[in-house]
Enzyme design. Structure first.
Site, PDB file in Angstrom:
ATOM      1  N   TYR A  51       0.829  -1.209   0.000  1.00  0.00           N
ATOM      2  CA  TYR A  51       0.000   0.000   0.000  1.00  0.00           C
ATOM      3  C   TYR A  51       0.867   1.265   0.000  1.00  0.00           C
ATOM      4  O   TYR A  51       0.348   2.361  -0.218  1.00  0.00           O
ATOM      5  CB  TYR A  51      -0.925   0.046   1.220  1.00  0.00           C
ATOM      6  N   HIS A 109       0.468 -11.637   2.021  1.00  0.00           N
ATOM      7  CA  HIS A 109      -0.588 -10.963   1.262  1.00  0.00           C
ATOM      8  C   HIS A 109      -1.322 -11.901   0.301  1.00  0.00           C
ATOM      9  O   HIS A 109      -2.562 -11.877   0.220  1.00  0.00           O
ATOM     10  CB  HIS A 109       0.007  -9.776   0.503  1.00  0.00           C
TER      11      HIS A 109
END
Length: 279
Positions: A51, A109
C-alpha cells in the site's frame, strides 16, 4: 463510544468485528485519517507493504492518544518477498516503517502458488514471531489447501485469513472451514462493488427496517456472520457510521436474504488465489 464485539482465534487472539482499512490513505492525509479513526473508536488498523503507506499509518498511530497496547496494527508481506532472506528483511522493514517495536499482526498478502514460495514466507513469519518482531501471524487470500500445507510443514496454524468477502461473494464454504479450525476471517472490500450492491432492494429493505444506511446494513451482515470487516474511510463521518454498524443486530432471515445475493462470478476482479499473482 460504540461497543464493538470481538471474535477469537484458536490461540485466544481476538480481533474487533470492524477495523479501519487504509488502502490509498497516504501521506499526511492518511496519517490524519488513522489518528481520527483511533479517536473515533477503531482499535484495528489494516495496511500492507504494497500500500506504500506504512509510514503514514505509523505516524497516525503515534499521534493518537490511544494507549498503544489497545491498538492492533496489521501489515502484509508482498509476493516478491516470499523467499526466506527477503521475507525476513521485509518483515523488519515493515516494523521500521511503521515505527513500532513489533507489528501486532503480520500476514502473507497472497500465496502466489505458481512461485511455490509461500511456505518459506510462512516459516519466516513463524521465526519473526519467535524473535518478537511480530506478535501474531496470519495470511491473506489463502485457500484451505494452502492453509493445510503451511500448518503441515511448520506445525503453526494462522490466526487470521483475510479474504474477499461481500454479499456478491459470501464465501460460505471458506468461512465454515475457518470456523472449524479456529481461524478468524477478515473481509477485504467488505462492501464489494459498493454502488451496485448498495442499490440492491433487499439491502434497502433491511436498512429501512433498522433505520440505518445500506452500507451499515452490509457491515452488520459481516458482524452477524462472525467476519471481521475492514472498510476504508477517511472522513470522521464515514468512520463513525461504519463503526456504529457493529451494534446493529440482524435477524437470521435478514442475513440469509443478503447472503442470497451471492453470484458465481461475484469476485471483484480476477483474483482467484489459485492463479492470481501479486508482486
Amino acid at each position: 463510544m460504540t461497543t464493538v464485539p470481538t471474535f477469537t482465534a484458536h490461540n485466544g487472539f481476538a480481533l474487533p468485528a470492524i477495523g479501519l482499512g487504509t488502502y490509498a490513505l497516504n501521506g499526511d492525509a492518511g496519517a490524519d485519517a488513522v489518528t481520527g479513526g483511533l479517536e473515533a473508536g477503531y482499535r484495528l488498523i489494516d495496511t500492507a507493504f504494497n500500500y506504500e503507506n506504512e509510514g503514514s499509518v505509523g505516524r497516525g498511530v503515534a499521534a493518537s492518544d490511544v494507549d498503544r497496547s489497545e491498538i492492533i496494527v496489521t501489515t502484509k508481506l508482498p509476493g516478491r518477498h516470499h523467499p526466506s532472506a527477503k521475507a525476513r528483511t521485509s518483515i523488519e522493514e515493515s516494523r521500521s516503517r511503521l515505527g513500532l517495536e513489533a507489528t501486532d499482526l503480520h500476514l502473507i498478502h497472497w500465496p502466489n502458488p505458481s512461485q511455490d514460495e509461500y511456505v518459506q514466507a510462512w516459516a519466516a513469519l513463524v521465526d519473526a514471531q519467535a524473535r518478537g518482531v511480530v506478535r501474531q501471524i496470519g495470511v491473506s487470500n489463502f485457500l484451505p489447501e494452502h492453509l493445510e500445507r503451511i500448518e503441515r510443514e511448520t506445525g503453526v496454524r494462522p490466526v487470521v485469513n483475510q479474504i474477499e468477502v461481500h454479499p456478491y461473494f459470501p464465501q460460505e464454504e471458506q468461512l465454515a472451514y475457518h470456523r472449524e479450525h479456529g481461524i478468524l476471517t477478515e473481509a477485504w472490500s467488505p462492501l464489494g462493488r459498493a454502488k451496485e450492491l448498495l442499490d440492491e432492494a433487499v439491502i434497502h429493505e433491511v436498512a429501512a427496517a433498522h433505520g440505518v444506511t445500506p452500507a451499515q446494513t452490509v457491515l452488520a451482515w459481516h458482524v452477524a456472520r462472525g467476519t471481521v470487516s475492514i472498510p476504508k474511510a477517511s472522513s470522521r463521518e464515514h468512520q463513525v457510521a461504519n463503526l456504529t454498524a457493529a451494534e446493529i443486530v440482524l435477524g437470521d432471515a435478514e442475513v440469509a436474504a443478503i447472503t442470497a445475493l451471492g453470484r458465481p462470478d461475484g469476485r471483484l476482479f480476477d483474483a482467484d488465489p489459485r492463479t492470481h499473482e501479486e508482486s
